[in-house]
Design a protein around this motif. Sequence first.
Motif, short mmCIF file in Angstrom:
data_model
loop_
_atom_site.label_atom_id
_atom_site.label_comp_id
_atom_site.label_asym_id
_atom_site.label_seq_id
_atom_site.Cartn_x
_atom_site.Cartn_y
_atom_site.Cartn_z
N LEU A 150 -7.51 -4.90 -14.38
CA LEU A 150 -6.93 -4.16 -13.26
C LEU A 150 -6.04 -5.08 -12.43
O LEU A 150 -6.35 -6.26 -12.22
CB LEU A 150 -8.04 -3.58 -12.39
N SER A 151 -4.94 -4.53 -11.94
CA SER A 151 -3.93 -5.37 -11.28
C SER A 151 -4.44 -6.07 -10.03
O SER A 151 -4.13 -7.23 -9.79
CB SER A 151 -2.70 -4.52 -10.94
N HIS A 152 -5.23 -5.37 -9.21
CA HIS A 152 -5.70 -6.01 -7.98
C HIS A 152 -6.70 -7.13 -8.29
O HIS A 152 -6.78 -8.11 -7.55
CB HIS A 152 -6.28 -4.99 -7.00
N THR A 201 0.80 -5.59 -12.85
CA THR A 201 1.60 -5.62 -11.63
C THR A 201 2.65 -6.72 -11.64
O THR A 201 2.39 -7.86 -12.05
CB THR A 201 0.71 -5.78 -10.38
N ASP A 202 3.83 -6.39 -11.15
CA ASP A 202 4.93 -7.37 -11.08
C ASP A 202 4.60 -8.54 -10.17
O ASP A 202 5.12 -9.64 -10.34
CB ASP A 202 6.21 -6.68 -10.58
N LYS A 203 3.76 -8.30 -9.18
CA LYS A 203 3.48 -9.34 -8.18
C LYS A 203 2.90 -10.62 -8.80
O LYS A 203 3.07 -11.71 -8.24
CB LYS A 203 2.52 -8.80 -7.12
N TYR A 215 0.18 9.20 -10.29
CA TYR A 215 -0.21 7.82 -10.57
C TYR A 215 -1.55 7.48 -9.91
O TYR A 215 -1.97 8.14 -8.96
CB TYR A 215 0.86 6.84 -10.06
N PRO A 216 -2.23 6.45 -10.42
CA PRO A 216 -3.47 5.99 -9.77
C PRO A 216 -3.11 5.19 -8.53
O PRO A 216 -2.21 4.33 -8.56
CB PRO A 216 -4.12 5.11 -10.84
N ASN A 217 -3.81 5.45 -7.45
CA ASN A 217 -3.41 4.89 -6.15
C ASN A 217 -3.99 3.48 -5.94
O ASN A 217 -4.89 3.28 -5.12
CB ASN A 217 -3.85 5.82 -5.03
N TYR A 218 -3.46 2.54 -6.71
CA TYR A 218 -3.75 1.13 -6.47
C TYR A 218 -2.55 0.33 -6.98
O TYR A 218 -1.52 0.92 -7.35
CB TYR A 218 -5.07 0.70 -7.11
N GLU A 219 -2.63 -0.97 -6.98
CA GLU A 219 -1.47 -1.82 -7.18
C GLU A 219 -0.64 -1.48 -8.42
O GLU A 219 0.58 -1.38 -8.34
CB GLU A 219 -1.91 -3.30 -7.25
N TYR A 220 -1.27 -1.29 -9.56
CA TYR A 220 -0.54 -0.98 -10.79
C TYR A 220 0.29 0.29 -10.66
O TYR A 220 1.49 0.33 -10.97
CB TYR A 220 -1.51 -0.87 -11.97
N GLY A 221 -0.34 1.37 -10.19
CA GLY A 221 0.37 2.64 -10.05
C GLY A 221 1.49 2.57 -9.04
O GLY A 221 2.60 3.07 -9.26
#
Length: 402
Positions: free
Chosen positions: A103-105, A128-130, A170-176
């Motif tokens: 998961l991105s976060h 995630t791009d971050k 979309y899913p409401n976290y960093e990836y989405g």
Amino acid sequence: MHSPQVYAKLLGVAALATAASVWAQDTIKIGELNSYKTQPAFLGPYKKGMELAVEQINAAGGVNGKPLELIVRDDNSNPGDAVRAAEELLARDKVDVLTGTFLSHIGLAVTDFAKHKKMFFLASEPLTDKIVWADGNHYTYRLRNSTYMQVAMLIPAAVKMNKKRWAIVYPNYEYGQSAVATFKTLLKQAQPDVEFVAEQAAPLGKIDAGSVVQALADAKPDAMFNVLFATDLAKFVRAGTQRNFFKGLPVVSMLTGEPEYLDALGKETPVGWVVTGYPWYAIDTPEHGKFLKAYQDRYKDYPRLGTIVGYNAILSLAAGIKKAGSTDTEALVQAFKGLEVDTPFGRIMYRGIDHQSTMGAYVGTLGLEDGKGIMTDFEYVDGASVQPTDEQVRQWRPASAD
């Protein structure tokens, strides 16, 4: 006093203990952490991919004459638990490198941990791009193609649809959030008159599919961009199909062509969606054929996209350690700049400017065959072809990262 025979036994035990100690010191320890309990569809096959790569490398003599040892921890899909697991891997298990996260976060939390601990970390899966841009750092590299790259792969199909009114889910976290921001930017650049008429951000793993479908349908979109995956995707597709929402609606969708998600959809696979994925059953290249045979011989199963990511992560670490000549953190950081790795998807390279690999993905259209979802009319998109320019990266990645 001990007899000569007892002394001999004691000496033998000591010799074995010494040999075991030397062996342990000569083992390259890879510390891996991931969300195995919460994302089993992807991460079960991912772990098998890692294990296969470790077995193959060790059978060939290891890396720089040393065998690889994989030490795995679960992060419970929680950033705090992930950091604690990473700390345990360093302090108790004395690992040489860190890898993993899904998961991105979670990936961002471990990226920050690696920065503060000055420890090499290969983020294998988080998109995630971050990780390589806004929050990128000197010690972190990333294997899998980012949200930016996967969205860029889908933009040509979205533009070809020539639709003006777009809905987004979309899913409401960093990836989405990251994927949606990139989709809006890139589609607007290619088609300035486009409108985004509805957005539904669902809590990860807790989508109210009926309500989401109804809200999107009420906006009467001409096309849709989907970023949902896993159980959220299955529930959404079922609800949308029951309400005839998808009938005649062009859709571009991230990740949906991956076997781990198509398996769950089965006969409910939404035919016609343009997706990124992994059509393992129809890739006709020597490197993939060799990998596929080895995996099926070992596990009596077919690979998923997670398998490729896990396999490539170990191959990358082995190649980087070999090039560096050691597991020294700074040597590894430098070795990964421009590092080339031969994988089942062909050769990939880790860019020095942002620490992102050029691993690509397959883009195609969903179809049904014998009650199972498949990808048709697909092509492999090299990750290098969908990465931003060096000038853009310099704007997005802090100079302090390197």
